[in-house]
Design an enzyme around this catalytic site. Sequence first.
Site, PDB file in Angstrom:
ATOM      1  N   GLN A 169       2.376   2.970 -33.848  1.00 27.08           N
ATOM      2  CA  GLN A 169       2.421   2.864 -35.308  1.00 27.08           C
ATOM      3  C   GLN A 169       1.352   1.892 -35.798  1.00 27.08           C
ATOM      4  OE1 GLN A 169       2.695   3.089 -38.693  1.00 27.08           O
ATOM      5  NE2 GLN A 169       4.904   3.373 -38.614  1.00 27.08           N
ATOM      6  N   GLY A 193      21.148   9.199 -50.980  1.00 24.03           N
ATOM      7  CA  GLY A 193      21.008   9.732 -49.628  1.00 24.03           C
ATOM      8  C   GLY A 193      19.540   9.804 -49.226  1.00 24.03           C
ATOM      9  N   GLU A 212       9.088   5.526 -40.284  1.00 21.55           N
ATOM     10  CA  GLU A 212       9.693   4.275 -39.814  1.00 21.55           C
ATOM     11  C   GLU A 212      10.247   3.453 -40.975  1.00 21.55           C
ATOM     12  OE1 GLU A 212       8.610   0.167 -37.366  1.00 21.55           O
ATOM     13  OE2 GLU A 212       7.417   1.980 -37.033  1.00 21.55           O
ATOM     14  N   ARG A 213       9.570   3.507 -42.119  1.00 19.13           N
ATOM     15  CA  ARG A 213      10.061   2.747 -43.283  1.00 19.13           C
ATOM     16  C   ARG A 213      11.431   3.260 -43.712  1.00 19.13           C
ATOM     17  NH1 ARG A 213       8.987   3.467 -48.800  1.00 19.13           N
ATOM     18  NH2 ARG A 213       9.250   1.596 -50.041  1.00 19.13           N
ATOM     19  N   ARG A 214      11.588   4.608 -43.713  1.00 15.05           N
ATOM     20  CA  ARG A 214      12.891   5.199 -44.062  1.00 15.05           C
ATOM     21  C   ARG A 214      13.961   4.818 -43.041  1.00 15.05           C
ATOM     22  NH1 ARG A 214      10.698  10.825 -43.886  1.00 15.05           N
ATOM     23  NH2 ARG A 214       8.657   9.835 -43.712  1.00 15.05           N
ATOM     24  N   GLN A 242      14.195  12.953 -47.538  1.00 17.24           N
ATOM     25  CA  GLN A 242      13.193  13.474 -46.603  1.00 17.24           C
ATOM     26  C   GLN A 242      13.534  13.066 -45.176  1.00 17.24           C
ATOM     27  OE1 GLN A 242       9.173  12.353 -47.441  1.00 17.24           O
ATOM     28  NE2 GLN A 242       8.298  13.771 -45.976  1.00 17.24           N
ATOM     29  N   GLU A 251      -0.103  10.174 -41.472  1.00 13.59           N
ATOM     30  CA  GLU A 251       1.026  10.084 -42.407  1.00 13.59           C
ATOM     31  C   GLU A 251       0.932   8.821 -43.253  1.00 13.59           C
ATOM     32  OE1 GLU A 251       5.505   9.198 -43.275  1.00 13.59           O
ATOM     33  OE2 GLU A 251       4.174   8.079 -41.970  1.00 13.59           O
ATOM     34  N   SER A 301      18.038   3.037 -52.992  1.00 17.81           N
ATOM     35  CA  SER A 301      17.899   4.447 -53.389  1.00 17.81           C
ATOM     36  C   SER A 301      18.615   5.365 -52.401  1.00 17.81           C
ATOM     37  CB  SER A 301      16.411   4.808 -53.472  1.00 17.81           C
ATOM     38  OG  SER A 301      16.244   6.187 -53.716  1.00 17.81           O
ATOM     39  N   ARG A 311       0.031   8.499 -47.379  1.00 15.40           N
ATOM     40  CA  ARG A 311       0.968   7.812 -48.285  1.00 15.40           C
ATOM     41  C   ARG A 311       0.388   6.501 -48.817  1.00 15.40           C
ATOM     42  NH1 ARG A 311       5.959  10.135 -47.786  1.00 15.40           N
ATOM     43  NH2 ARG A 311       6.313  11.355 -45.906  1.00 15.40           N
TER      44      ARG A 311
END
Length: 312
Positions: free
Chosen positions: A71, A92, A112-114, A95, A145, A87, A149
């Site tokens: 990463q 929920g 990874e952030r999610r 993605q 990715e 959020s 973003r």
Amino acid sequence: MAAPKKAKGLGKGLDALFGDVEVTPVKSPDKKESSKPAKADTAAKKSDETEASQGGVLYIDINDIKPNTGQPRKHFDEEKLEELASSIQQHGLIQPIVLRKLKTGYEIVAGERRWRACRIVGLKEVPCIVKELTDEENMLLAIIENMQREDLNPIEEAEGLKQMIDTYGLTQEQVSYSVGKSRPYITNSLRLLKLPEEVRTLTASGEISVGHAKALAAVKDRDKQITLAKKTAKDGLSVRQIELMAKETKAPARKAPKVKKSADEKKIEEDMKNALGTKVNLNRKGKKGKIEIEFYSDEELERLIELITSLK
């Protein structure tokens, strides 16, 4: 010369992760309510994983997932993570996280952030898409990715691009194709890694812009680079001001004194020019010297090589 090897078509970025497959959720059964024997559970799990690998979403134990060792993103803003967690708690996780299967558990390819935000919320299982990827594809897609973003700071981005070159031997042209950025963009980004650590830190934190950092890269004296970077962070120097200061630090180029060539030397140059079909410079220093043969394209270089080697 052989044509440069093309990159492996990863320029589509996230499209390469999700493709055109319709995503259909596949939720793992509740362990408490399941009355199936162990063999049936194993078969059902394999069936779920097969369906997930073909485009479905598999709900996976969050503790079976580990971060991507390749990463490029090292810094995660805690405040923004808390906002994302809030959020997710309210709406929920919309993605899915993209994973690849390991011998034990799964590794994150994208998201990874999610995943970190889901851990803050306390989710036990998270929706995921499992992909079969090589180590190279895994790293490249992680970088793509984040770049799409705009999640990487300029230094993390440069380190990710350098890793593509150093670890997998890609050329700057191939990197350019893979991440969808121009060749000059890649070159300028990599130049940031040559800056002193203090300057890279200020760039990574956003205290100076990437434009300031690129201007500082043109300053030859490292101590002056650090001084100007700190002054920029404190007083807000413009990029133009740094560029002007960089020009002041450049020592005037010394012109080599022209040496007059004898008539014999000029004749040798002219004869070689006629034989090779390109400009030739003969530089002598006493009994020693060198012959410089000029070329202006790859094709002309190949022609000259063939011509010279045929004289054996």
